[in-house]
Design an enzyme around this catalytic site. Sequence first.
Site, PDB file in Angstrom:
ATOM      1  CB  ALA A  56      39.058  50.793  69.479  1.00 35.71           C
ATOM      2  CG  ASP A 247      36.955  47.539  69.625  1.00 38.04           C
ATOM      3  OD1 ASP A 247      36.135  47.135  70.752  1.00 38.04           O
ATOM      4  OD2 ASP A 247      37.715  47.902  69.396  1.00 38.04           O
TER       5      ASP A 247
HETATM    6  O1  MRU Z   1      39.479  41.896  69.487  1.00 39.94           O
HETATM    7  P1  MRU Z   1      39.871  42.981  70.775  1.00 39.94           P
HETATM    8  O2  MRU Z   1      41.289  42.821  72.154  1.00 39.94           O
HETATM    9  O3  MRU Z   1      40.844  44.446  69.304  1.00 39.94           O
HETATM   10  O4  MRU Z   1      39.338  44.219  71.305  1.00 39.94           O
HETATM   11  C1  MRU Z   1      39.395  45.495  71.979  1.00 39.94           C
HETATM   12  C2  MRU Z   1      37.885  46.061  72.841  1.00 39.94           C
HETATM   13  O5  MRU Z   1      36.998  45.346  72.499  1.00 39.94           O
HETATM   14  C3  MRU Z   1      38.569  46.971  73.662  1.00 39.94           C
HETATM   15  O6  MRU Z   1      37.520  46.881  74.895  1.00 39.94           O
HETATM   16  C4  MRU Z   1      38.862  48.186  72.791  1.00 39.94           C
HETATM   17  O7  MRU Z   1      38.930  48.257  71.915  1.00 39.94           O
HETATM   18  C5  MRU Z   1      38.444  49.796  73.021  1.00 39.94           C
HETATM   19  S1  MRU Z   1      39.900  49.605  73.624  1.00 39.94           S
HETATM   20  C6  MRU Z   1      40.168  51.320  74.928  1.00 39.94           C
END
Ligand code: MRU
Length: 414
Positions: A56, A247
């Site tokens: 995110a 997210d």
């Molecule tokens: O699909 P992604 O790899 O973008 O998902 C990322 C996540 O779910 C993380 O846990 C979230 O973005 C937190 S990142 C600091």
Amino acid sequence: MPDGPAIDNIPRTIWWEDGKVLLVDQTRLPLVGDVLVCNTYEGVCTAISTLAVRGAPALGVAAALGVALWVVTETDDIATVDEFLAEIERVADEITATRPTAVNLFWGAERMKAVARDNADLPLGELRELVVTEALAMQAEDEERNRAIGEHGAALIEPDSRILTHCNAGSLATAYFGTALGVIFTAAEQGKVTRVWVDETRPVLQGARLTAWELRMAGVPHTLITDNMAASIMRAGLVDAVVVGADRIAANGDVANKIGTYGLAVLAKEHGIPFYVAAPTSTVDLTLPSGDDIVIEERDPREVTGFTVAGTFEPDSPVASRAFDALTEAGAYEVPVAKGHQLRLSRKGGAYHFDGWFRMAPPDVPVYNPAFDVTPAAYVTAIITECGVARADYAASLAATCSGAGGLDEIRRG
Ligand code: MRU
């Protein structure tokens, strides 16, 4: 751990260089450490939708740098501020259309639009420069916020802790340092972490590929497990805390994060283990009263029906080298493999690469592949932001921890 984790060994995630956006290709880590160069904002959009850049907070920075890239590459012919404002809206909308769940993406794009709108009285040249400066500032701010999250979160970690984390909320998911892993890095620096349990995180394996790699680079003790092992190690008394990223966090504290997070939260509650969420205030979306309204991205079924692989190989004889050189002379070579598998060979800077997708499920099997789930606030022990530690009632607690910090005001404006 006397010297603390060597997080400087982890490369930057995304950066601005000579008017271009560069990023480490996270689809191929850890076996291939390629840097992608984005020359256009459309290239940044592709990097986001293919997960070359993901996580995110990193998406927020990518959105901002994508808009900045558009400013330096495509606005020479724009004659008026009004036209610039209309076009920046269009470009920002295109960038935010890439992925729906992480609110930081929208926040990053919105901040670019807002800086343009708020300074519409400036001459166009100055306005353009201001937008680029704002994007670069956001990148630096993200690291600062993560380091603050690390400090606040580490204070919650008991000595000799064994911490479980899911997905990758590490440096690679942010401009630098990470959120959940930022807490773990800081607690490790304070000598409090004896082991990190790393969930592999099906189907894209951000845990196995990225989190395990970051912890290895930083020298923090860790053990990789498959997602379905968490219950058993919790029951065995081997987990002292769960720390994950987010997210999108709704006003009531419901948390959207990588699919599988909700299950971990339920397990943690059942076993009396604290469940912490670490995220910057740019992940808090006060426009949504609850997690029910969070749009959950559904991704390509092929993430579930097969495995993606990437790596390098060395031909074992001059004859083999000549054969591969001939195959890849005109560019990447698609190996004609049967059964719907895919294998591509390529050469770059003297190294031989393979990229493939191998099917393991029967053809045409129906698939459901949501990338995220929502954990109700009732399962969350605390939400750690750069402003401090919020606890239920989250709406009041998040607002109180952030009062005066400007974070939530910014989000409301977005
Ligand atoms: O699909 P992604 O790899 O973008 O998902 C990322 C996540 O779910 C993380 O846990 C979230 O973005 C937190 S990142 C600091």
